[in-house]
Design an enzyme around this catalytic site. Structure first.
Site, PDB file in Angstrom:
ATOM      1  N   ARG A   1      -8.812 -42.216 -53.210  1.00  0.00           N
ATOM      2  CA  ARG A   1      -8.571 -40.889 -53.794  1.00  0.00           C
ATOM      3  C   ARG A   1      -8.399 -40.915 -55.315  1.00  0.00           C
ATOM      4  O   ARG A   1      -7.822 -41.863 -55.851  1.00  0.00           O
ATOM      5  CB  ARG A   1      -7.334 -40.264 -53.143  1.00  0.00           C
TER       6      ARG A   1
ATOM      7  N   HIS B   1     -13.511 -41.003 -51.899  1.00  0.00           N
ATOM      8  CA  HIS B   1     -14.674 -41.866 -51.680  1.00  0.00           C
ATOM      9  C   HIS B   1     -15.924 -41.448 -52.454  1.00  0.00           C
ATOM     10  O   HIS B   1     -17.026 -41.392 -51.900  1.00  0.00           O
ATOM     11  CB  HIS B   1     -14.981 -41.961 -50.183  1.00  0.00           C
TER      12      HIS B   1
ATOM     13  N   HIS C   1     -16.229 -49.579 -45.528  1.00  0.00           N
ATOM     14  CA  HIS C   1     -15.345 -48.748 -44.708  1.00  0.00           C
ATOM     15  C   HIS C   1     -15.583 -48.939 -43.203  1.00  0.00           C
ATOM     16  O   HIS C   1     -15.574 -47.980 -42.423  1.00  0.00           O
ATOM     17  CB  HIS C   1     -15.520 -47.287 -45.101  1.00  0.00           C
TER      18      HIS C   1
ATOM     19  N   TYR D   1     -14.901 -49.705 -39.374  1.00  0.00           N
ATOM     20  CA  TYR D   1     -13.791 -49.550 -38.415  1.00  0.00           C
ATOM     21  C   TYR D   1     -13.939 -50.633 -37.345  1.00  0.00           C
ATOM     22  O   TYR D   1     -14.944 -50.654 -36.635  1.00  0.00           O
ATOM     23  CB  TYR D   1     -13.884 -48.199 -37.702  1.00  0.00           C
TER      24      TYR D   1
ATOM     25  N   ASP E   1      -2.003 -45.805 -43.446  1.00  0.00           N
ATOM     26  CA  ASP E   1      -3.065 -45.426 -44.377  1.00  0.00           C
ATOM     27  C   ASP E   1      -2.509 -45.684 -45.775  1.00  0.00           C
ATOM     28  O   ASP E   1      -2.064 -44.775 -46.468  1.00  0.00           O
ATOM     29  CB  ASP E   1      -3.452 -43.954 -44.184  1.00  0.00           C
TER      30      ASP E   1
ATOM     31  N   GLN F   1      -6.786 -51.431 -48.477  1.00  0.00           N
ATOM     32  CA  GLN F   1      -6.312 -50.228 -47.805  1.00  0.00           C
ATOM     33  C   GLN F   1      -6.335 -50.505 -46.305  1.00  0.00           C
ATOM     34  O   GLN F   1      -7.375 -50.857 -45.747  1.00  0.00           O
ATOM     35  CB  GLN F   1      -7.236 -49.038 -48.133  1.00  0.00           C
TER      36      GLN F   1
ATOM     37  N   GLU G   1     -10.014 -52.048 -46.064  1.00  0.00           N
ATOM     38  CA  GLU G   1     -10.910 -51.777 -47.191  1.00  0.00           C
ATOM     39  C   GLU G   1     -10.388 -52.476 -48.433  1.00  0.00           C
ATOM     40  O   GLU G   1      -9.531 -51.936 -49.136  1.00  0.00           O
ATOM     41  CB  GLU G   1     -10.978 -50.270 -47.433  1.00  0.00           C
TER      42      GLU G   1
END
Ligand SMILES: *[C@@H]1O[C@H](CO)[C@@H](O)[C@H](O)[C@H]1NC(C)=O
Ligand SMILES: *[C@@H]1O[C@H](CO)[C@@H](O)[C@H](O)[C@H]1NC(C)=O
Length: 355
Positions: free
Chosen positions: A90, A115, A188, A190, A254, A293, A320
């Protein structure tokens, strides 16, 4: 068409004639394969579509969340597998000031930029420079001056590369061509080490080699503080189940962890170890970045993915690696400005084992 062009490309490399093979810009799926280990990549967003590795019994599973077709990645807000940039994470107030000039960015996250903006690097078509199935794929993208509000032209290159029989390296490089600009790329993906269709990751154990975090406000913008994890649910210095202290948080993890390493630089340090006792799969992550992250897919609504599997909150975890969030507006944090003549280099190495 694409296949024929690629075959030609591979042949050219095989005969060492040079790198003159025509670069492919059609959207396609490119496989990397080495024994039991395979990875699919699309040049739409330089996205990792699948990572297939054996469990302790040799059973193969795809351990990343994703969509059944490349179209699924378009208009997508999950960032499944994507390469995000020009600035991952962000940027508060959707703007920043550099050398006295205010740069206004798209607001795509409650007044902030997330992003890279509305059409970040995860939503553009990359050029496939080179694809050698048992080795690597290299993708490039030229980001123009003013793209998503950012200053200057930037040339970006990402390589997904096998190292040995069980390691996947990601090398991200970027060079500003005519103006200084912030650069902070991130992968990114998952992960669900039990397999992408195997429910949630709350029983995975994780170790994060980080004694500090950068706490955030209710819009996930860093407060500017750098605080110790000691005595908090953020402490993963020792292996622990992800779900074991979840009830102490507002809704999953997060947060940016400050990795225990000696500053930025080219050397790699271990950032995280993730273990799924069900399958026996273990993933280690090494990086040259200063932060990671850790995101437990808290915002994942019911999303239909590969083979019709419905992913939900906590179906996957993201690690991340990157610089700290909102660094362009946080005087406390290491700068992400890259000057003309300098280059940005970000390396991640994943090592997969099972026992
Ligand atoms: C990866 O791509 C290849 C070639 O397109 C395809 O045959 C294979 O099924 C894909 N694997 C996964 C796990 O999606
Ligand atoms: C993406 O959004 C555009 C505009 O809303 C729409 O025309 C297009 O069909 C969407 N694509 C997919 C794959 O959903």
């Amino acid at each position: 068409m694409a296949k024929a062009a690629l075959f030609f490309c591979v042949m050219m490399i095989a005969f060492s004639l040079s790198n003159v093979c025509e670069a492919a810009t059609e959207i396609g799926v490119y496989q990397l394969r080495r024994g039991d280990f395979s990875v699919n990549i699309t040049n739409y967003g330089a996205t990792v579509i699948s990572v297939v590795v054996p469990d302790r019994n040799g059973k193969l599973d795809d351990i990343v969340l994703g969509f059944g077709s490349v179209d699924g990645y378009k208009n997508d807000t999950t960032y499944f597998g994507a390469l995000v940039g020009r600035v991952a994470n962000r940027i508060s107030g959707a703007q920043f000031t550099l050398n006295g000039v205010v740069y206004k960015l798209p607001d795509n996250d409650n007044g902030n930029t997330l992003h890279g903006g509305k059409i970040g690097f995860s939503d553009v078509v990359w050029t496939v420079q080179e694809h050698i199935e048992n080795s690597h794929i290299t993708l490039t993208y030229n980001s123009h001056d003013g793209e998503q509000g950012f200053p200057g032209e930037v040339s970006v290159m990402v390589t997904y590369l096998f190292v040995g029989s069980n390691k996947l390296a990601i090398k991200m490089e970027a060079k500003p061509l005519n103006k200084p600009t912030p650069i902070n790329l991130a992968s990114h993906t998952y992960w669900n080490l039990g397999g992408h269709a195997n429910g949630n990751i709350l029983s995975h154990k994780i170790q994060l080699l980080a004694s500090k975090i950068t706490p955030v406000d209710d819009k996930l913008i860093p407060t500017g503080a750098i605080s110790s994890v000691k005595g908090t649910p953020y402490d993963f210095l020792q292996h622990r189940e992800i779900g074991s202290r979840l009830d102490e948080l507002a809704g999953g993890y997060d947060i940016n962890y400050v990795l225990d390493r000696e500053g930025a630089g080219r050397h790699l340090t271990k950032a995280a170890v993730v273990l799924d006792e069900g399958s026996g799969r273990k993933m280690e992550l090494w990086t040259n970045q200063i932060g990671v992250q850790f995101y437990t897919s808290n915002m994942l609504g019911d999303t239909v993915g590969k083979n019709g599997v419905v992913y939900r909150r906590y179906s996957g975890l993201c690690l991340e690696t990157q610089g700290y969030p909102d660094s362009v507006n946080q005087p406390n944090f290491p700068s992400q400005i890259v000057n003309v003549g300098e280059s940005y280099l970000h390396v991640m190495v994943y090592r997969f084992t099972a026992s």
